[in-house]
Enzyme design. Sequence first.
Site, mmCIF file in Angstrom:
data_model
loop_
_atom_site.group_PDB
_atom_site.id
_atom_site.type_symbol
_atom_site.label_atom_id
_atom_site.label_comp_id
_atom_site.label_asym_id
_atom_site.label_seq_id
_atom_site.Cartn_x
_atom_site.Cartn_y
_atom_site.Cartn_z
ATOM 1 N N ASP A 14 -16.096 -11.157 -32.425
ATOM 2 C CA ASP A 14 -16.481 -9.910 -31.774
ATOM 3 C C ASP A 14 -15.185 -9.308 -31.242
ATOM 4 O O ASP A 14 -14.386 -10.023 -30.643
ATOM 5 C CB ASP A 14 -17.468 -10.215 -30.637
ATOM 6 C CG ASP A 14 -18.028 -8.967 -29.978
ATOM 7 O OD1 ASP A 14 -17.229 -8.082 -29.573
ATOM 8 O OD2 ASP A 14 -19.255 -8.864 -29.852
ATOM 9 N N SER A 16 -14.662 -7.797 -28.775
ATOM 10 C CA SER A 16 -14.602 -7.899 -27.317
ATOM 11 C C SER A 16 -14.300 -9.318 -26.840
ATOM 12 O O SER A 16 -14.200 -9.557 -25.637
ATOM 13 C CB SER A 16 -15.937 -7.411 -26.736
ATOM 14 O OG SER A 16 -15.972 -7.529 -25.349
ATOM 15 N N SER A 17 -14.133 -10.258 -27.764
ATOM 16 C CA SER A 17 -13.901 -11.654 -27.368
ATOM 17 C C SER A 17 -12.412 -11.948 -27.201
ATOM 18 O O SER A 17 -11.646 -11.893 -28.167
ATOM 19 C CB SER A 17 -14.478 -12.605 -28.418
ATOM 20 O OG SER A 17 -13.904 -13.905 -28.266
ATOM 21 N N PRO A 18 -11.982 -12.272 -25.990
ATOM 22 C CA PRO A 18 -10.558 -12.559 -25.784
ATOM 23 C C PRO A 18 -10.102 -13.824 -26.509
ATOM 24 O O PRO A 18 -8.956 -13.883 -26.969
ATOM 25 C CB PRO A 18 -10.431 -12.710 -24.264
ATOM 26 C CG PRO A 18 -11.813 -12.865 -23.738
ATOM 27 C CD PRO A 18 -12.750 -12.286 -24.736
ATOM 28 N N TYR A 21 -9.462 -12.787 -29.952
ATOM 29 C CA TYR A 21 -8.159 -12.107 -30.029
ATOM 30 C C TYR A 21 -7.037 -13.133 -30.183
ATOM 31 O O TYR A 21 -6.169 -13.009 -31.057
ATOM 32 C CB TYR A 21 -7.941 -11.240 -28.782
ATOM 33 C CG TYR A 21 -6.484 -10.991 -28.470
ATOM 34 C CD1 TYR A 21 -5.706 -10.170 -29.296
ATOM 35 C CD2 TYR A 21 -5.861 -11.600 -27.372
ATOM 36 C CE1 TYR A 21 -4.349 -9.972 -29.029
ATOM 37 C CE2 TYR A 21 -4.518 -11.403 -27.103
ATOM 38 C CZ TYR A 21 -3.768 -10.593 -27.935
ATOM 39 O OH TYR A 21 -2.430 -10.400 -27.676
#
Lengths: 204, 204
Positions: A14, A16-18, A21
Amino acid sequence: MSDAAKPPVEFYFDFSSPYAYLASLRIDEVAKLYERTVIWKPVLLGVVFKTTGNVPLLDQPLKGDYVKRDLARTARLLGADFRLPSSFPFAAVAPSRLFYWLAQDDPARANAYAKAVFSTAFQEAVAVNSPDAAADVAAKLGIDRGAALAACQNPEIKEKLRLANEEAVAAGVCGAPYFIVDGEPFWGNDRMDHLERWLATGGW
Amino acid sequence: MSDAAKPPVEFYFDFSSPYAYLASLRIDEVAKLYERTVIWKPVLLGVVFKTTGNVPLLDQPLKGDYVKRDLARTARLLGADFRLPSSFPFAAVAPSRLFYWLAQDDPARANAYAKAVFSTAFQEAVAVNSPDAAADVAAKLGIDRGAALAACQNPEIKEKLRLANEEAVAAGVCGAPYFIVDGEPFWGNDRMDHLERWLATGGW
């Protein structure tokens, strides 16, 4: 020796997932060491969490505080730039759609876009949570902003993302990052050591 | 050089946590490499989960299936015997009380008991989920069975466990295994690499 290409690593995430990343910074390089390619597959964890019953990590008491510390510590260990976006977590519908729009004609360009979304979110700390924000990232790569905005509302593209989410749940994806290679699943940036060893040894 | 002992590693765990079992096989040895002792602290994750809102991993759709696979794979990689108890997860009230009862007079004996509880649960696959089961493990170590059964109902011992749970939540413990050393928290068997590096380098 057969010249047949080895199956790729599937990389579910996702935007939005750190932890996704952090994994995104290394997965292509790790796979390449073992002559694998990587198929990047953005999905919406919100859809997955409807199945697993989870809530986002940082929204959980105790765990949220720990995870912020762990993220910063892990990033320092990896030598990675890391900031949390000002708005977090963010809904990654728009950049995910743009990814699948770009991937139709040019998977490499879609991957470059994905990397730009991640760096915008977790290095510049700008949430890529709207068609405008997603199109801004595209424009930086020389992609037509108007076409990008239109793609965000294109029913065919919407359907591609919906199917990607469905396929992820069917494949057992329960968080991000989530990797599948040769049928073996690895969940978490902190399983990249297992993943790499699996690629190196063929499993244990 | 000062001869003052370095602060110990605090090791929080629930006897019912399979990842804590895997960590328990190595933590003493890892700490010793860096001249640290380990304080074993059994707690009840059920109490912690009331704060974090979590449910046990294996009860979660998708995630439960993944975790079973990950546990077996991790155990194989570590060369550790591993089976899930027939009743799982189990309430670890009784063995936790016995631990604190033994720790009053002889912390080393309490640690030996903890290791025996873990091997009973995750090698013999017997849930240590009742005073009888907890006393059976004690009896194998030559501890008086009747005294052990009485300790399970001793109000002072009950209070020790209650305080240990409270202290864990206050310290930020959000799962198991959870380690704190020199004020730095590490959550998960899969953070033992960070823990070890922290001990070796003093942090980063």
